[in-house]
Structure formats: C-alpha cells, structure tokens
Design an enzyme around this catalytic site. Structure first.
Site, mmCIF file in Angstrom:
data_model
loop_
_atom_site.group_PDB
_atom_site.id
_atom_site.type_symbol
_atom_site.label_atom_id
_atom_site.label_comp_id
_atom_site.label_asym_id
_atom_site.label_seq_id
_atom_site.Cartn_x
_atom_site.Cartn_y
_atom_site.Cartn_z
ATOM 1 N N CYS A 2 0.861 -1.170 0.000
ATOM 2 C CA CYS A 2 0.000 0.000 0.000
ATOM 3 C C CYS A 2 0.902 1.226 0.000
ATOM 4 O O CYS A 2 2.113 1.115 0.142
ATOM 5 C CB CYS A 2 -0.867 0.024 1.249
ATOM 6 S SG CYS A 2 -1.634 -1.557 1.603
ATOM 7 N N ARG A 28 1.661 1.109 -6.251
ATOM 8 C CA ARG A 28 2.052 0.157 -5.202
ATOM 9 C C ARG A 28 0.912 -0.787 -4.843
ATOM 10 O O ARG A 28 1.140 -1.901 -4.372
ATOM 11 C CB ARG A 28 2.455 0.930 -3.938
ATOM 12 C CG ARG A 28 3.735 1.696 -4.064
ATOM 13 C CD ARG A 28 4.067 2.355 -2.749
ATOM 14 N NE ARG A 28 4.439 1.382 -1.734
ATOM 15 C CZ ARG A 28 5.686 1.125 -1.357
ATOM 16 N NH1 ARG A 28 6.670 1.746 -1.930
ATOM 17 N NH2 ARG A 28 5.936 0.238 -0.431
ATOM 18 N N TRP A 75 -3.761 -2.172 -1.088
ATOM 19 C CA TRP A 75 -3.736 -3.471 -1.766
ATOM 20 C C TRP A 75 -4.085 -4.479 -0.680
ATOM 21 O O TRP A 75 -3.333 -4.665 0.262
ATOM 22 C CB TRP A 75 -2.341 -3.723 -2.342
ATOM 23 C CG TRP A 75 -2.236 -4.923 -3.214
ATOM 24 C CD1 TRP A 75 -2.439 -4.977 -4.564
ATOM 25 C CD2 TRP A 75 -1.864 -6.256 -2.827
ATOM 26 N NE1 TRP A 75 -2.228 -6.248 -5.027
ATOM 27 C CE2 TRP A 75 -1.871 -7.053 -3.992
ATOM 28 C CE3 TRP A 75 -1.516 -6.851 -1.617
ATOM 29 C CZ2 TRP A 75 -1.555 -8.407 -3.982
ATOM 30 C CZ3 TRP A 75 -1.217 -8.200 -1.612
ATOM 31 C CH2 TRP A 75 -1.237 -8.962 -2.782
ATOM 32 N N ASN A 99 0.468 0.858 6.426
ATOM 33 C CA ASN A 99 1.009 -0.173 5.514
ATOM 34 C C ASN A 99 1.550 -1.285 6.390
ATOM 35 O O ASN A 99 2.196 -1.001 7.389
ATOM 36 C CB ASN A 99 2.231 0.345 4.744
ATOM 37 C CG ASN A 99 1.859 1.288 3.652
ATOM 38 O OD1 ASN A 99 0.692 1.492 3.382
ATOM 39 N ND2 ASN A 99 2.872 1.867 3.024
ATOM 40 N N GLY A 100 1.361 -2.523 5.965
ATOM 41 C CA GLY A 100 1.982 -3.617 6.703
ATOM 42 C C GLY A 100 0.958 -4.487 7.388
ATOM 43 O O GLY A 100 -0.219 -4.510 7.010
ATOM 44 N N GLU A 481 11.257 -14.481 -18.777
ATOM 45 C CA GLU A 481 10.893 -13.078 -18.577
ATOM 46 C C GLU A 481 9.901 -12.611 -19.645
ATOM 47 O O GLU A 481 8.949 -11.888 -19.338
ATOM 48 C CB GLU A 481 12.171 -12.222 -18.564
ATOM 49 C CG GLU A 481 11.979 -10.734 -18.407
ATOM 50 C CD GLU A 481 11.262 -10.303 -17.121
ATOM 51 O OE1 GLU A 481 11.038 -11.125 -16.223
ATOM 52 O OE2 GLU A 481 10.888 -9.120 -17.046
ATOM 53 N N LYS A 485 6.179 -11.238 -18.721
ATOM 54 C CA LYS A 485 5.658 -9.921 -19.137
ATOM 55 C C LYS A 485 4.294 -10.096 -19.795
ATOM 56 O O LYS A 485 3.360 -9.364 -19.522
ATOM 57 C CB LYS A 485 6.597 -9.215 -20.130
ATOM 58 C CG LYS A 485 7.878 -8.676 -19.590
ATOM 59 C CD LYS A 485 7.747 -7.494 -18.665
ATOM 60 C CE LYS A 485 7.584 -7.862 -17.237
ATOM 61 N NZ LYS A 485 8.660 -8.006 -16.375
ATOM 62 N N GLU A 488 1.517 -11.165 -17.184
ATOM 63 C CA GLU A 488 1.209 -10.098 -16.215
ATOM 64 C C GLU A 488 0.244 -9.049 -16.748
ATOM 65 O O GLU A 488 -0.680 -8.642 -16.060
ATOM 66 C CB GLU A 488 2.493 -9.320 -15.874
ATOM 67 C CG GLU A 488 3.335 -9.880 -14.808
ATOM 68 C CD GLU A 488 4.511 -8.957 -14.562
ATOM 69 O OE1 GLU A 488 4.612 -8.477 -13.445
ATOM 70 O OE2 GLU A 488 5.325 -8.720 -15.479
ATOM 71 N N HIS A 504 10.967 -32.623 -23.516
ATOM 72 C CA HIS A 504 10.662 -33.330 -22.269
ATOM 73 C C HIS A 504 9.275 -32.996 -21.744
ATOM 74 O O HIS A 504 9.002 -33.189 -20.564
ATOM 75 C CB HIS A 504 11.738 -33.015 -21.221
ATOM 76 C CG HIS A 504 13.107 -33.381 -21.689
ATOM 77 N ND1 HIS A 504 13.549 -34.682 -21.744
ATOM 78 C CD2 HIS A 504 14.114 -32.618 -22.181
ATOM 79 C CE1 HIS A 504 14.794 -34.704 -22.231
ATOM 80 N NE2 HIS A 504 15.147 -33.455 -22.503
ATOM 81 N N LYS A 605 3.130 -3.331 -7.113
ATOM 82 C CA LYS A 605 4.515 -3.089 -7.501
ATOM 83 C C LYS A 605 5.486 -3.575 -6.430
ATOM 84 O O LYS A 605 6.544 -4.089 -6.735
ATOM 85 C CB LYS A 605 4.699 -1.586 -7.745
ATOM 86 C CG LYS A 605 6.077 -1.196 -8.223
ATOM 87 C CD LYS A 605 6.301 -1.621 -9.650
ATOM 88 C CE LYS A 605 7.710 -1.370 -10.132
ATOM 89 N NZ LYS A 605 8.006 -2.180 -11.318
HETATM 90 C C1 F6R Z 1 7.361 -8.450 -12.741
HETATM 91 C C2 F6R Z 1 7.638 -7.829 -11.476
HETATM 92 C C3 F6R Z 1 7.777 -8.687 -10.271
HETATM 93 C C4 F6R Z 1 8.974 -8.209 -9.440
HETATM 94 C C5 F6R Z 1 9.057 -8.995 -8.126
HETATM 95 C C6 F6R Z 1 10.272 -8.612 -7.324
HETATM 96 O O1 F6R Z 1 7.235 -7.529 -13.769
HETATM 97 O O2 F6R Z 1 7.742 -6.636 -11.386
HETATM 98 O O3 F6R Z 1 7.907 -10.027 -10.614
HETATM 99 O O4 F6R Z 1 10.138 -8.390 -10.194
HETATM 100 O O5 F6R Z 1 7.906 -8.754 -7.372
HETATM 101 O O6 F6R Z 1 10.275 -7.253 -7.030
HETATM 102 P P1 F6R Z 1 11.588 -6.513 -6.572
HETATM 103 O O7 F6R Z 1 12.536 -6.536 -7.705
HETATM 104 O O8 F6R Z 1 11.142 -5.135 -6.204
HETATM 105 O O9 F6R Z 1 12.121 -7.275 -5.400
#
Ligand code: F6R
Length: 610
Positions: A2, A28, A75, A99-100, A481, A485, A488, A504, A605
């Site tokens: 949050c 966030r 969130w 937050n938390g 990756e 992307k 997501e 496999h 995020k």
């Molecule tokens: C994907 C993404 C997440 C972060 C993951 C780790 O696009 O953003 O998979 O990579 O939550 O986040 P950080 O790098 O902030 O520890």
C-alpha cells in the site's frame, strides 16, 4: 504494497498534495483509497473502492479544506477490497492509515472489544485507531497516546495518524516498512515512497525502525518510542521529478521501455575506466570479496530472471560458482552457507519481503552480503554489507522493464569487478568487455525502432490464448521473462522454457493454435541448437516468431511465421537486447486486449508481504 502519505502546511494545497501523491503511489497497490482532512478541528474522511479516480470524484464534490491530512492507497491483505476496509480507519477523533501487518491484532481486538470499542472493518489497521483513542481516553496527550499505542503493536508497519484532539500535527512511525519525512517551506510531508513527494521537495529523512515523527507546519521532530528526541540525517534525492510523469506516453510501462538506453547509461556511468579496464562501485572494497568462493543470489519474479542471467555472467567472467534461489524458497530449506559465501539480494524496490527475509537468513548463517537494488536506503540496501545501486530512476509501471535491464548491466559490471579481483581477467579482456557494455545504449536505441513492427505483430497474435517462449544458454531466462511480461499485463497464459526442455514435455502443447517465440540471438552453439527446435515446432504446425540477430534469418521466412531481427551484441550482453522486443510485444498485445497495463489486476509493484 500500500502507499501512505501525509501533509501539513498550506490549507489551499492539502487536498491537491494528497491526491497527487496518491496518484504517484497508486502503482504500489490499488484496490481502494482514502484521505482524511483536518477541517475546522475535525477530521473528514473520504474513501472509495476501486481506482483512485473514484475517490477524486468524491472529494471534488465536497471540496474539503484543511491545514493537514493523510492519505492511503490500498492493496488488500486483511479483509477484501471494499469501501469499509479502505483506509483511513477512524476511532472517535483519531484517523489512521497503515502499511503492513499488525501481527497481534486479534489479541488487541479482543481486548478493545471488551472495553466497548466497535469494529466496522475486517482490517488489522482498525485496532491501531482504537488503541490510540483508548490511550487518549486515559488522559495522555496525542503524542504520548500515539507512542504508547505504537509500543503495543507487533508486526511490520508504517503508520500515519491525525487526531481532532490535537489538530495541528501529523504523527507517524515505522517498523520494517519504509517511511520518509520531508521538509518544505512552512510545510512538511511524509510518504512511504519518495516518488510520491518528488515534485514537492527533495530533502528527505529516512526514518529508522522505532522512530516517531511529529510533523507540525514549521517543524519535524523525531523521537524514539519513549519520547527521547533523535537526530536523523537529511538526504538529497537526485531523481528527477519528471521521471514520475508519463511525459506524453500513454503508459508508464511504454515510457520506461523507452528509457532503457538512458537507464543503462546511468547505471554504468562513472563505474569503469576504459584505459585500465578497472570497474569501481562506490562503497565497495575489493578486499571484502577476496576470499569469496561461492555466491548465492536471492530474488523474486523479474529480479530472479535477471539473477539467472547474472549467474552466467559471473561464472563466465569471474569463474566463481553461483547458485540462484527463489527468495521465498530459500528460507524454507536448509541452505549451506559459510563465511566464504557471498549472498547477493536483487530487488528493484529493495522492499520485497521474501528477498529481504532470505537476505537476513543468509546473513544469520554467516554469509557476506551485497544487494543490487534501485531504491536508495531501502530495507534490503540497509540490511546488506554493501550495495550496488542500479540507476534506473523510479519504476512506476507494475511490469518491470528498465529495472530488469539495469540489473543485468549491474551484474555484468560486477562480474568484471570480481573477475579482476580474482585475477581471472586480463586488462585487455576487461577493456574489451567494458567497450561492449558502452555500446549497449546505442544497440537498444536501434532495437527500440522495432516498435512499429512489433505493434503489427501484436495485432496478428493478440487473440491467441496460449504462448510458448523458448530460449537457450544465457537467453533461456529471457524466455521466462518474456512469458512473465505477457501474462502479467495481457492475462494470456504463457510459458517460458529452456529450449532443450521442449522435448521433455511442452512439445505436447504445440499445434496450430500455439505461437512459439524462439529467442535465438547470436550465431554460436545455442543458435544452431535452436534451429533444431524450430524444425520440431514446424513439424507440429506451431506458429513461430523467431527473434534473432542473424542477418541471414530473413532466409528462414518460408519456415518461420515472423522474424524479429535485433542488432548483434556480445553473447553475455545479448539478453539485454533480446528482452526489448518481448517487452514491446507484451505491451502491444495488452493494448489490443484493452487491459490495464500500468496496474494489472491483482498485482502490486512492491510485495511487502510473504
Ligand atoms: C514483474 C515484477 C515482479 C517483481 C518482483 C520482485 O514484472 O515486477 O515479478 O520483479 O515482485 O520485485 P523486486 O525486484 O522489487 O524485489
């Protein structure tokens, strides 16, 4: 996950500062939001479920005015996403944003219920509001009541609170959750994230665990939980406020994809000498790494994928053995760590709970620690022995792009740095490798010119329901990756595999409805092997999108459905180039599907819960 915000100062600015700040924090977490404004000595609370725009409409209707206020974007963790669970939570004249997680909330809730407090939400936060109110009812002043309540809370938190009993103050505290306060001119700010207040002020104080900040219009006082005054250093933030604006792009993600040449340049700038082949990192001492015999890298999500590539770089250049662990798994096995082990935590935000805990676990077992992170003074940065900052600038789009490529270049420079310490690299070799790193921003500029072509490709493919991504060697994590992307932001099911694994299992999935993205830059052994995979996919009528740097690949046009031709680069740096078209592909497919690109459903995020 949050975001929280507080402001005290100019009555005509309060609402605007809060709503602008929340807009910048929305990335966030974003299932509900709310603000409390102190108007004529009484706090007025506005909350809304869903996007911040709903809250803005509500607030506009009432145009509240007040010297101070607090705000929150949520969130959901405790309690579903609803208006009643949105913050601020109120008890009597006390309004709280948080937050938390309050770990002992059940015990506190029962205690407060017995005293007659009624609970209206399903959140843990509401206990904080009641607790402060309860302490105030015993006759304590607002400051003392807040401190007494904070002392009783167990868990991780950043909290901001205002009270009708003392309507000229905002009080805040933190434990294991980031919180900064910032001084303006006859006004002061607090936020869980620098980007929220970047346009307003640049001089910030990072609060430490257990600090209590009391913000008045002309003063910021910091005390410990017992009320003893504490001095904290003021730091100047060098992020450009423009970096938290979209600057004409439709989405932050697109802006951040296009920022990558600049971000890479900023990450390598001033960290090498082209004459001597030396690499430097501020705050790193070569003697610290001399006896390192083994490396474990800890990370989640996209940072984990960057770490898998980092392993190739370090093993190839510095010849030190590297293991990469998913941070959330690391703590729940019995990892073998000793004082000759270097644990590297990789995290864009520097706040990811799993990575942070894994780092502490490794440290507790005697490892030396290094972090690679984008956020100054973040928890992971502070908990490690030394830090390499990626200089990507704030990343707002939930799907990570520039953070990933700057992590890769940071790994590459670190591998050269370690290779020199371990005497595995000659001066000539490191000069050559540095030259290759310097060429990357320009190669990315060329790659970004593929944007229109990829947009066309996306138009053709956005209706497919499944995608397979295959890569080999150092580009096999690019398959992971690329697939991440796509899923997501477009919600299309996508799998990434090391191409050698295709036989496999995943080969069973291939038919005419399965586009397969083959990632095949370079012309080495990995490329030759992937041509074998190509034939296998074709034989099963799979649709092939072929990503390559081979200029002769156009000749494959009869065999593959589409060719994406990227510029050639050194093998070790090729992932930085190959990910760009895949970021663009995910972006354009999501645009055609009409999903919410910067704030995809269910994601946040910064993941500060396990
Ligand atoms: C994907 C993404 C997440 C972060 C993951 C780790 O696009 O953003 O998979 O990579 O939550 O986040 P950080 O790098 O902030 O520890």
């Amino acid at each position: 996950m949050c975001g929280i915000l507080g402001y005290i100062g100019d009555q005509s600015k309060t609402v605007d500062v809060l709503l602008q700040g929340l807009t910048r924090l929305e990335y966030r977490g974003y299932d509900s939001s709310g603000i409390a404004i102190m108007q004529d000595g009484r706090s007025k609370v506005f909350k809304s479920k869903g996007k911040l725009s709903k809250l803005k409409t509500k607030v506009k209707k009432h145009s509240p005015k007040g010297l101070l206020g607090i705000g929150h974007t949520r969130w959901a963790t405790h309690g579903d996403a609803s208006q009643k669970n949105a913050h601020p939570h109120v008890s009597g004249g006390t309004s709280v944003v948080h937050n938390g997680i309050v770990e002992n909330y059940l015990e506190l809730k029962n205690e407060l219920k017995k005293k007659g407090y009624r609970f209206y939400s399903d959140t843990d936060t509401e206990v904080i509001a009641h607790l402060i109110e309860e302490m105030s009812n015993t006759g304590l002043c607002f400051e003392d009541a807040a401190r007494a309540a904070f002392k009783r809370i167990e868990g991780s938190y950043a909290i901001a609170v205002i009270s009708d009993r003392d309507p000229d103050k905002v009080i805040a505290t933190r434990k294991f959750s980031p919180l900064i306060v910032a001084k303006g001119d006859h006004e002061n700010y607090l936020a869980s994230d620098v980007s929220a207040i970047l346009p307003f002020c640049k001089d910030v104080i990072y609060l430490e665990d257990g600090d209590v900040a009391i913000l008045k219009r002309d003063e910021i006082k910091i005390t410990d939980l017992d009320g003893n005054q504490i001095k904290r250093k003021v730091k100047s933030i060098n992020w450009d406020p423009i970096s938290v604006e979209k600057c004409g792009y439709r989405h932050f993600m697109m802006k951040e994809i296009f920022e990558q040449p600049r971000a890479i340049l900023d990450t390598i700038r001033g960290r090498f000498s082209e004459e001597t082949g030396d690499v430097y990192f501020e705050g790193l001492d070569s003697s610290f790494f001399k006896d390192v015999q083994r490396i474990v890298v800890l990370a989640c999500g996209t940072s984990y994928h960057a770490s898998l590539i980092g392993k190739y770089m370090i093993e190839e250049i510095a010849k030190v053995s590297v293991e990469v662990d998913i941070a959330s798994e690391f703590r729940y096995r019995n990892p073998i760590i000793d004082s000759k082990t270097l644990a590297i935590a990789v995290s864009q935000s520097g706040e990811t709970a799993d990575t942070s805990e894994a780092l502490l676990e490794a440290k507790g077992r005697g490892a030396k620690t290094l972090s690679i992170t984008n956020v100054m003074m973040s928890k992971i940065a502070r908990d490690s022995d030394c830090v390499i900052y990626t200089h990507a600038g704030p990343e707002i789009g939930v799907a990570s792009t520039k953070a990933f490529t700057t992590q890769l270049i940071a790994f590459y420079l670190f591998a050269i740095y370690l290779g020199r310490i371990k005497r595995k690299l000659t001066k000539k070799q490191s000069i050559e490798m540095i030259k290759q790193a310097i060429s990357i921003p320009q190669l990315l500029e060329i790659t970004l010119k593929l944007n229109e072509q990829i947009k066309e490709l996306a138009k053709e493919f956005f209706k497919y329901r499944n995608f397979l991504y295959l890569g080999r060697g150092i580009n096999h994590p690019i398959a992971f990756e690329g697939a991440l992307k796509l899923k997501e932001i477009s919600y299309i099911h996508a799998e990434g595999y090391a191409a050698g694994e295709m036989k496999h299992g995943p080969i069973a999935l291939i038919d005419e409805d399965m586009p397969v993205v083959l990632i095949a830059p370079g012309d080495g052994i990995a490329y030759k092997k992937i041509l074998g995979n190509l034939q296998e996919v074709r034989a099963r009528r799979g649709k092939v999108i072929f990503l390559t740097s081979d200029p002769c690949a156009q000749e494959l046009k009869g065999i593959v459905d589409r060719v994406i031709e990227v510029p050639g680069s050194s093998y070790l740096l090729s992932p930085i180039v190959s990910i760009i078209p895949l970021q663009l592909l995910a972006y354009h497919i999501a645009t055609y599907k009409g999903t919410d690109i910067d704030q995809p459903r269910n994601l946040a995020k910064v993941v500060t819960v396990e």
